[in-house]
Enzyme design. Structure first.
Site, short mmCIF file in Angstrom:
data_model
loop_
_atom_site.label_atom_id
_atom_site.label_comp_id
_atom_site.label_asym_id
_atom_site.label_seq_id
_atom_site.Cartn_x
_atom_site.Cartn_y
_atom_site.Cartn_z
N ASP A 61 0.85 -1.20 0.00
CA ASP A 61 0.00 0.00 0.00
C ASP A 61 0.88 1.25 0.00
O ASP A 61 1.75 1.41 0.86
CB ASP A 61 -0.89 -0.01 1.25
CG ASP A 61 -1.79 1.21 1.34
OD1 ASP A 61 -2.96 1.09 0.94
OD2 ASP A 61 -1.32 2.26 1.82
N TYR A 66 2.70 10.10 -0.25
CA TYR A 66 3.82 9.55 0.50
C TYR A 66 5.16 9.87 -0.16
O TYR A 66 6.21 9.80 0.49
CB TYR A 66 3.71 8.03 0.62
CG TYR A 66 2.53 7.51 1.39
CD1 TYR A 66 1.70 8.35 2.14
CD2 TYR A 66 2.22 6.15 1.36
CE1 TYR A 66 0.61 7.86 2.82
CE2 TYR A 66 1.13 5.65 2.05
CZ TYR A 66 0.32 6.50 2.78
OH TYR A 66 -0.76 5.99 3.44
N LYS A 91 -3.14 5.95 -3.89
CA LYS A 91 -4.25 6.82 -3.49
C LYS A 91 -4.14 8.21 -4.13
O LYS A 91 -3.03 8.72 -4.35
CB LYS A 91 -4.28 6.98 -1.97
CG LYS A 91 -4.25 5.67 -1.20
CD LYS A 91 -4.23 5.90 0.30
CE LYS A 91 -3.84 4.65 1.06
NZ LYS A 91 -2.39 4.36 0.96
N HIS A 124 -7.87 9.41 -1.11
CA HIS A 124 -7.15 9.35 0.15
C HIS A 124 -7.86 10.05 1.29
O HIS A 124 -7.76 9.64 2.46
CB HIS A 124 -5.76 9.97 -0.04
CG HIS A 124 -4.74 9.50 0.94
ND1 HIS A 124 -3.39 9.58 0.70
CD2 HIS A 124 -4.85 8.92 2.16
CE1 HIS A 124 -2.73 9.08 1.73
NE2 HIS A 124 -3.60 8.68 2.63
N SER A 164 -10.74 6.37 1.37
CA SER A 164 -9.98 6.26 2.62
C SER A 164 -10.37 7.43 3.52
O SER A 164 -10.52 8.56 3.04
CB SER A 164 -8.47 6.29 2.32
OG SER A 164 -7.72 6.15 3.50
N ASN A 165 -10.56 7.13 4.79
CA ASN A 165 -10.90 8.15 5.80
C ASN A 165 -12.25 8.81 5.57
O ASN A 165 -12.49 9.92 6.05
CB ASN A 165 -9.79 9.22 5.86
CG ASN A 165 -8.45 8.64 6.21
OD1 ASN A 165 -8.27 8.06 7.27
ND2 ASN A 165 -7.48 8.76 5.30
N GLN A 186 -10.76 2.57 3.68
CA GLN A 186 -9.57 2.34 4.50
C GLN A 186 -9.48 3.44 5.55
O GLN A 186 -9.49 4.63 5.21
CB GLN A 186 -8.31 2.34 3.63
CG GLN A 186 -7.04 2.03 4.39
CD GLN A 186 -5.79 2.22 3.55
OE1 GLN A 186 -4.96 3.07 3.86
NE2 GLN A 186 -5.65 1.45 2.48
N PRO A 214 -3.15 -1.06 12.48
CA PRO A 214 -3.90 -1.98 13.33
C PRO A 214 -3.25 -2.23 14.68
O PRO A 214 -3.91 -2.73 15.59
CB PRO A 214 -3.96 -3.26 12.49
CG PRO A 214 -2.75 -3.20 11.63
CD PRO A 214 -2.60 -1.75 11.29
N GLY A 216 -2.05 0.31 16.40
CA GLY A 216 -2.15 1.61 17.09
C GLY A 216 -0.89 2.44 17.01
O GLY A 216 -0.57 3.18 17.94
#
Length: 220
Positions: A61, A66, A91, A124, A164-165, A186, A214, A216
């Site tokens: 991903d 990024y 994204k 994204h 995403s989000n 996502q 996942p 944290g």
């Protein structure tokens, strides 16, 4: 579906098998465990993806924002794996909302990655950079973006499309104009951030949940 990250230096002692897959829409199967590339660039991004592929990850991903799509794509090519054996996600960034910008940025991402297609292309973020979060025109702009996403999918250059989000209110805007519902949403999801209402909404609307961070972000 969940994303984890590890340092490339750990590869010699890490062994991972990811045979399980979650059926996606349009007959696209998504490997359950993915390797995320947020906050790693340059040689570090290349080394991390190369190591992930060596130990068995088959779901990578990345994102335009990024700044590492070129390194991610090169690591995949250098792995010796067939392109169809690696599930690749990238994204669309917040500054590229709108129909024409979305198409242009997607084309740029394909060039950066050095591939003919991606397996999953995500919007994204629901917000648009440079515009107030509550702007009345944002739903229209997001719908224009989604129209471009559908065109990209129809061209065969993104096997599946999603977001995403996105919160329920953002997802509720789309049916008015879309012909393809998002296959994936996502968002951050872990024991300290369970997001139960959003998870329930996605399940009720047949949207696959992908969890990033996942663990944290190292807090668990």
């Amino acid at each position: 579906v969940a994303f984890s990250r590890f340092m490339a230096a750990s590869a010699p002692t890490l062994s991972i098998s990811t045979p399980s897959r979650v059926p996606g829409r349009e007959r696209v199967d998504i490997p359950v465990l993915g390797h995320g590339t947020w906050q790693i660039t340059g040689h570090a991004a290349y080394d991390a993806v190369a190591a992930a592929l060596r130990v068995g990850y088959r779901h990578i991903d990345t994102a335009w924002v990024y700044g590492n799509e070129a390194e991610v794509g090169r690591a995949i090519r250098d792995s010796g794996l067939r392109r169809e054996d690696v599930f690749l996600t990238t994204k669309l960034p917040p500054q590229s909302h709108g129909h024409d910008k979305a198409i242009s940025t997607f084309n740029e991402s394909l060039r950066n990655l050095g591939v003919d297609y991606v397996d999953l292309y995500l919007v994204h973020w629901p917000g648009v950079r440079g515009r107030a979060p509550g702007g009345k025109d944002l739903p229209t702009v997001r719908n224009e973006t989604w129209t471009a996403m559908e065109e990209i999918h129809a061209s065969g250059r993104a096997r599946s499309i999603g977001v995403s989000n996105f919160e329920p209110q953002h997802l509720d805007e789309l049916p008015a104009s879309c012909t393809i519902a998002p296959a994936v949403n996502q968002f951050e999801l872990h024991p300290k951030l369970t997001q139960k209402p959003l998870v329930s909404y996605c399940h009720e609307h047949n949207i696959l949940v992908e969890a990033y961070s996942p663990l944290g972000i190292g807090q668990l």
